[in-house]
Motif scaffolding. Sequence first.
Motif: not given
Length: 138
Positions: A7, A16, A45-47, A53-56, A62
């Motif tokens: 990302v 991405i 962020f984390k995948i 998906d990507i999470r902040w 998301d």
Amino acid sequence: MEKIVKVWFDANRIFIMTDAGETLSRPLEAFPVLMEATEQARLDFKIGRFGDDIRWEGLDEDIHVSSFHEKAEPNPDNEVGELFRRFPQLNVSEMARYMGINKSLLAKYIYGVKKPSEERLSQIKLAMHDIGHQLIAV
């Protein structure tokens, strides 16, 4: 389903790369929370564990990989966007709260990511008229 392996951000877009080697991108207007975030917050962020998906966490945002397959680009030349450009002193967060809708949804209408129904457009205009009447009464 393809998986997100990388990302990055560049020129007001989020990109991405998938495990198939495909590079996909969307304008940040499609994700108002990210658009308004600082560069540091965007990079925190984390995948997801399934890679789709990507999470902040800090932004409570998301994004699923499927969001990158949407072909339509935002269209800021829309009626709601024009209303907010005419009255830049209006605070989007406060206007959304006043109307009882999510700020992110109102921002998507403004940026042209989503098109409001006729009923929702009327609700937005009515809220602006109501605020105007309250100002006149001052």
